[in-house]
Write a protein that holds these residues in place. Structure first.
Motif, PDB file in Angstrom:
ATOM      1  N   VAL A 172       0.822  -1.213   0.000  1.00  0.00           N
ATOM      2  CA  VAL A 172       0.000   0.000   0.000  1.00  0.00           C
ATOM      3  C   VAL A 172       0.852   1.258   0.000  1.00  0.00           C
ATOM      4  O   VAL A 172       0.498   2.258  -0.644  1.00  0.00           O
ATOM      5  CB  VAL A 172      -0.981  -0.018   1.203  1.00  0.00           C
ATOM      6  CG1 VAL A 172      -0.238  -0.063   2.529  1.00  0.00           C
ATOM      7  CG2 VAL A 172      -1.906   1.200   1.165  1.00  0.00           C
ATOM      8  N   ARG A 173       1.991   1.246   0.701  1.00  0.00           N
ATOM      9  CA  ARG A 173       2.852   2.435   0.711  1.00  0.00           C
ATOM     10  C   ARG A 173       3.461   2.680  -0.659  1.00  0.00           C
ATOM     11  O   ARG A 173       3.616   3.827  -1.091  1.00  0.00           O
ATOM     12  CB  ARG A 173       3.972   2.279   1.748  1.00  0.00           C
ATOM     13  CG  ARG A 173       3.490   1.975   3.153  1.00  0.00           C
ATOM     14  CD  ARG A 173       2.579   3.042   3.705  1.00  0.00           C
ATOM     15  NE  ARG A 173       2.035   2.655   4.998  1.00  0.00           N
ATOM     16  CZ  ARG A 173       0.935   3.183   5.528  1.00  0.00           C
ATOM     17  NH1 ARG A 173       0.259   4.100   4.877  1.00  0.00           N
ATOM     18  NH2 ARG A 173       0.506   2.769   6.704  1.00  0.00           N
ATOM     19  N   HIS A 195       2.662   5.981  -3.022  1.00  0.00           N
ATOM     20  CA  HIS A 195       3.820   6.854  -3.212  1.00  0.00           C
ATOM     21  C   HIS A 195       3.595   7.786  -4.408  1.00  0.00           C
ATOM     22  O   HIS A 195       3.074   7.361  -5.443  1.00  0.00           O
ATOM     23  CB  HIS A 195       5.083   6.017  -3.438  1.00  0.00           C
ATOM     24  CG  HIS A 195       6.348   6.798  -3.287  1.00  0.00           C
ATOM     25  ND1 HIS A 195       6.818   7.658  -4.252  1.00  0.00           N
ATOM     26  CD2 HIS A 195       7.246   6.868  -2.258  1.00  0.00           C
ATOM     27  CE1 HIS A 195       7.932   8.211  -3.850  1.00  0.00           C
ATOM     28  NE2 HIS A 195       8.225   7.753  -2.634  1.00  0.00           N
ATOM     29  N   PRO A 196       3.977   9.049  -4.298  1.00  0.00           N
ATOM     30  CA  PRO A 196       3.775   9.994  -5.414  1.00  0.00           C
ATOM     31  C   PRO A 196       4.376   9.521  -6.728  1.00  0.00           C
ATOM     32  O   PRO A 196       3.810   9.780  -7.802  1.00  0.00           O
ATOM     33  CB  PRO A 196       4.457  11.275  -4.915  1.00  0.00           C
ATOM     34  CG  PRO A 196       4.380  11.191  -3.424  1.00  0.00           C
ATOM     35  CD  PRO A 196       4.512   9.728  -3.095  1.00  0.00           C
ATOM     36  N   ALA A 197       5.505   8.832  -6.669  1.00  0.00           N
ATOM     37  CA  ALA A 197       6.131   8.351  -7.915  1.00  0.00           C
ATOM     38  C   ALA A 197       5.221   7.354  -8.623  1.00  0.00           C
ATOM     39  O   ALA A 197       5.044   7.413  -9.849  1.00  0.00           O
ATOM     40  CB  ALA A 197       7.490   7.720  -7.613  1.00  0.00           C
ATOM     41  N   GLY A 213      -8.056  -2.741 -11.267  1.00  0.00           N
ATOM     42  CA  GLY A 213      -7.608  -2.766  -9.882  1.00  0.00           C
ATOM     43  C   GLY A 213      -6.669  -1.612  -9.612  1.00  0.00           C
ATOM     44  O   GLY A 213      -6.575  -0.666 -10.400  1.00  0.00           O
ATOM     45  N   PRO A 214      -5.926  -1.653  -8.490  1.00  0.00           N
ATOM     46  CA  PRO A 214      -5.910  -2.731  -7.516  1.00  0.00           C
ATOM     47  C   PRO A 214      -7.075  -2.644  -6.543  1.00  0.00           C
ATOM     48  O   PRO A 214      -7.758  -1.616  -6.461  1.00  0.00           O
ATOM     49  CB  PRO A 214      -4.582  -2.509  -6.783  1.00  0.00           C
ATOM     50  CG  PRO A 214      -4.408  -1.018  -6.821  1.00  0.00           C
ATOM     51  CD  PRO A 214      -4.972  -0.585  -8.149  1.00  0.00           C
ATOM     52  N   ASN A 215      -7.291  -3.718  -5.791  1.00  0.00           N
ATOM     53  CA  ASN A 215      -8.335  -3.743  -4.782  1.00  0.00           C
ATOM     54  C   ASN A 215      -7.765  -3.353  -3.420  1.00  0.00           C
ATOM     55  O   ASN A 215      -6.556  -3.304  -3.221  1.00  0.00           O
ATOM     56  CB  ASN A 215      -8.953  -5.141  -4.695  1.00  0.00           C
ATOM     57  CG  ASN A 215      -9.683  -5.515  -5.974  1.00  0.00           C
ATOM     58  OD1 ASN A 215     -10.054  -4.651  -6.763  1.00  0.00           O
ATOM     59  ND2 ASN A 215      -9.886  -6.801  -6.191  1.00  0.00           N
ATOM     60  N   GLU A 216      -8.675  -3.096  -2.501  1.00  0.00           N
ATOM     61  CA  GLU A 216      -8.277  -2.781  -1.136  1.00  0.00           C
ATOM     62  C   GLU A 216      -8.433  -4.032  -0.265  1.00  0.00           C
ATOM     63  O   GLU A 216      -9.373  -4.797  -0.447  1.00  0.00           O
ATOM     64  CB  GLU A 216      -9.149  -1.653  -0.581  1.00  0.00           C
ATOM     65  CG  GLU A 216      -8.767  -1.178   0.808  1.00  0.00           C
ATOM     66  CD  GLU A 216      -9.598  -0.005   1.252  1.00  0.00           C
ATOM     67  OE1 GLU A 216     -10.581  -0.224   1.993  1.00  0.00           O
ATOM     68  OE2 GLU A 216      -9.284   1.137   0.862  1.00  0.00           O
ATOM     69  N   GLY A 217      -7.521  -4.242   0.654  1.00  0.00           N
ATOM     70  CA  GLY A 217      -7.646  -5.406   1.536  1.00  0.00           C
ATOM     71  C   GLY A 217      -6.366  -5.684   2.283  1.00  0.00           C
ATOM     72  O   GLY A 217      -5.437  -4.863   2.308  1.00  0.00           O
ATOM     73  N   PHE A 243      -2.831  -3.082   5.454  1.00  0.00           N
ATOM     74  CA  PHE A 243      -4.161  -3.070   4.848  1.00  0.00           C
ATOM     75  C   PHE A 243      -4.299  -1.816   4.007  1.00  0.00           C
ATOM     76  O   PHE A 243      -3.872  -0.737   4.412  1.00  0.00           O
ATOM     77  CB  PHE A 243      -5.248  -3.085   5.932  1.00  0.00           C
ATOM     78  CG  PHE A 243      -6.653  -3.095   5.382  1.00  0.00           C
ATOM     79  CD1 PHE A 243      -7.331  -4.282   5.162  1.00  0.00           C
ATOM     80  CD2 PHE A 243      -7.300  -1.902   5.067  1.00  0.00           C
ATOM     81  CE1 PHE A 243      -8.615  -4.294   4.655  1.00  0.00           C
ATOM     82  CE2 PHE A 243      -8.584  -1.891   4.547  1.00  0.00           C
ATOM     83  CZ  PHE A 243      -9.245  -3.090   4.347  1.00  0.00           C
ATOM     84  N   GLY A 244      -4.929  -1.964   2.836  1.00  0.00           N
ATOM     85  CA  GLY A 244      -5.173  -0.798   1.991  1.00  0.00           C
ATOM     86  C   GLY A 244      -5.195  -1.182   0.535  1.00  0.00           C
ATOM     87  O   GLY A 244      -5.203  -2.369   0.179  1.00  0.00           O
ATOM     88  N   PRO A 245      -5.209  -0.196  -0.364  1.00  0.00           N
ATOM     89  CA  PRO A 245      -5.195  -0.484  -1.797  1.00  0.00           C
ATOM     90  C   PRO A 245      -3.840  -1.017  -2.232  1.00  0.00           C
ATOM     91  O   PRO A 245      -2.803  -0.581  -1.729  1.00  0.00           O
ATOM     92  CB  PRO A 245      -5.481   0.888  -2.434  1.00  0.00           C
ATOM     93  CG  PRO A 245      -5.023   1.880  -1.416  1.00  0.00           C
ATOM     94  CD  PRO A 245      -5.272   1.248  -0.085  1.00  0.00           C
ATOM     95  N   GLY A 246      -3.851  -1.968  -3.126  1.00  0.00           N
ATOM     96  CA  GLY A 246      -2.613  -2.560  -3.614  1.00  0.00           C
ATOM     97  C   GLY A 246      -2.735  -4.041  -3.932  1.00  0.00           C
ATOM     98  O   GLY A 246      -1.857  -4.616  -4.576  1.00  0.00           O
ATOM     99  N   ARG A 247      -3.848  -4.663  -3.491  1.00  0.00           N
ATOM    100  CA  ARG A 247      -4.060  -6.084  -3.818  1.00  0.00           C
ATOM    101  C   ARG A 247      -4.418  -6.219  -5.308  1.00  0.00           C
ATOM    102  O   ARG A 247      -5.259  -5.471  -5.820  1.00  0.00           O
ATOM    103  CB  ARG A 247      -5.218  -6.653  -3.006  1.00  0.00           C
ATOM    104  CG  ARG A 247      -4.899  -6.922  -1.549  1.00  0.00           C
ATOM    105  CD  ARG A 247      -6.158  -7.308  -0.790  1.00  0.00           C
ATOM    106  NE  ARG A 247      -6.816  -8.468  -1.386  1.00  0.00           N
ATOM    107  CZ  ARG A 247      -6.615  -9.720  -1.016  1.00  0.00           C
ATOM    108  NH1 ARG A 247      -5.755  -9.983  -0.055  1.00  0.00           N
ATOM    109  NH2 ARG A 247      -7.253 -10.717  -1.593  1.00  0.00           N
TER     110      ARG A 247
END
Length: 401
Positions: A125-126, A130-132, A149-153, A160-164
């Motif tokens: 998620v980080r 990230h701005p980049a 996507g990506p999905n949140e989880g 936890f967060g968006p990136g799945r």
């Protein structure tokens, strides 16, 4: 829909690579041929043998395969497919695509192709926030890359967060939409849906009585006509649509930010029930009930997303469609709203309790355009959505893509 189609699947090096195995199976059971390409890092997560067994084809991994390169194999690979799919698309692969790097087979294929490309991002998620990465995402969208996507989880790293990475069936639906020969093929459409929640304190909020069913149906109808759909939704009851980018938000301010991030698009359909006001100073802790005393709530206006998009000096969608939920003087109020907001169309409906429309499965709308008001008969929300999608596709025929 996928029978006889060839998908070049590039598998990036992330923990989500295991989902690529199921994605291959789902594509093949629908009749698609899958040519797999793996990055070196991908083979640390799934074995080339497993990928080849499911795909029924050899895995391509080496840019300098002398047998294939004698015939410029990496160029040929990128040209014979109907669609290139990168799943998972890591932050590194996305950065390479933006920078035009070609230091391995996967990045070379992506640079050498004139075939449409779709990516399914997957990362921590980080890294996603990230701005980049967000700059790279905006560039890829501007380059015409489809994104699912990506999905949140929950993450494998424990965060936890968006990136799945989107689930395999979601990616399959997006592939079907991308390869559809529908009238919206090559078009990008934004749809907002559901209510916004405006916090009073950590346990209470202000919201509208919206299930999100109509917005979801519109997004699915547009997807089925071949559009690339970005679906921005509040906390709705309706199941999330598949085959598109889904962005979940809570407040009106979050929805506005997500909408602006999704631009540019060819059309925007603003079906969300956005709260007009929010509490000026939401409490950071629960407001306790005190006998004989009532809390005093001071309100302020939320951003007007429909108006802001309609009146953009640059980057305004060619077609902006708003929704108007009314209980009195439906046509007059919706007509005035269209003029006030500056949008092209308004889809108006009577949501008086007696109609059963708010939260129900049917809708009866009036389409307000520059030509006047057109009443549509009451029908299932899915039928209303298909009719609206057809009208939108017809209108976009007059707009260069």
């Amino acid at each position: 829909m996928l029978a006889g189609r060839r998908i070049l699947l590039i598998i990036g090096g992330g923990i989500a690579a295991y989902k690529s195995l199921d994605l291959i199976r789902r594509l093949r059971e629908r009749g698609a041929a899958v040519t797999p390409v793996m990055t070196r890092a991908a083979s640390e997560f799934v074995t080339p043998l497993s990928v080849a067994a499911l795909a029924g084809e050899d895995v391509h991994a080496d840019l300098f395969d002398l047998t294939r390169e004698a015939e410029m194999g990496h160029i040929q690979l990128s040209r014979v497919a109907d669609l290139l799919v990168v799943a998972p698309a890591t932050a590194d692969l996305m950065a390479k695509m933006v920078g035009g790097h070609a230091d391995d087979l996967a990045s070379t294929l992506l640079l050498a192709t004139d075939t449409p490309v779709m990516i399914a991002p997957a990362m921590n998620v980080r890294m996603w926030d990230h701005p980049a990465t967000q700059r790279n995402l905006a560039t890829l969208r501007g380059d015409g890359i489809r994104i699912v996507g990506p999905n949140e989880g929950d993450m494998a790293c424990g965060e936890f967060g968006p990136g799945r990475m989107a689930e395999p069936l979601e990616i399959v639906a997006a592939i079907e939409g991308a390869l559809s020969d529908g009238p919206l093929k090559g078009r990008r459409v934004l749809v907002t849906s559901g209510p916004t929640h405006e916090p009073i304190d950590p346990v209470r909020y202000i919201a509208n009585r919206s299930s999100g069913a109509q917005g979801t149906a519109v997004a699915e109808a547009l997807r089925d006509l071949g559009a690339e759909v970005v679906f921005v939704t509040g906390r709705a009851d309706a199941p999330r649509p598949t085959g598109m980018t889904v962005v979940e938000v809570e407040s009106a301010r979050e929805m506005r930010e997500a909408v602006m991030d999704a631009l540019p698009v060819d059309a925007g359909v603003f079906a969300a029930a956005v709260a007009d006001w929010r509490v000026k100073s939401a409490s950071a802790s629960k407001i306790k009930k005190t006998a004989g005393q009532l809390p005093v709530l001071e309100f302020e206006e939320n951003p007007d997303i429909l108006r802001d998009v309609s009146k953009l000096a640059e980057g305004r969608p060619a077609l902006v469609v708003g929704f108007a939920a009314e209980t009195d003087d439906v046509v007059a109020n919706a007509t005035a709203k269209r003029a006030r907001k500056g949008c092209d169309w308004i889809v108006a409906n009577d949501v008086s309790p007696a109609t059963g429309i708010m939260g129900g499965t049917e809708n009866a709308v009036v389409l307000i355009t520059a030509d006047g008001a057109e009443a549509w008969p009451r029908a299932a929300k899915s039928d209303v959505a298909r009719k609206l999608a057809d009208r939108l596709a017809e209108a976009l025929k007059k707009v260069p893509s």
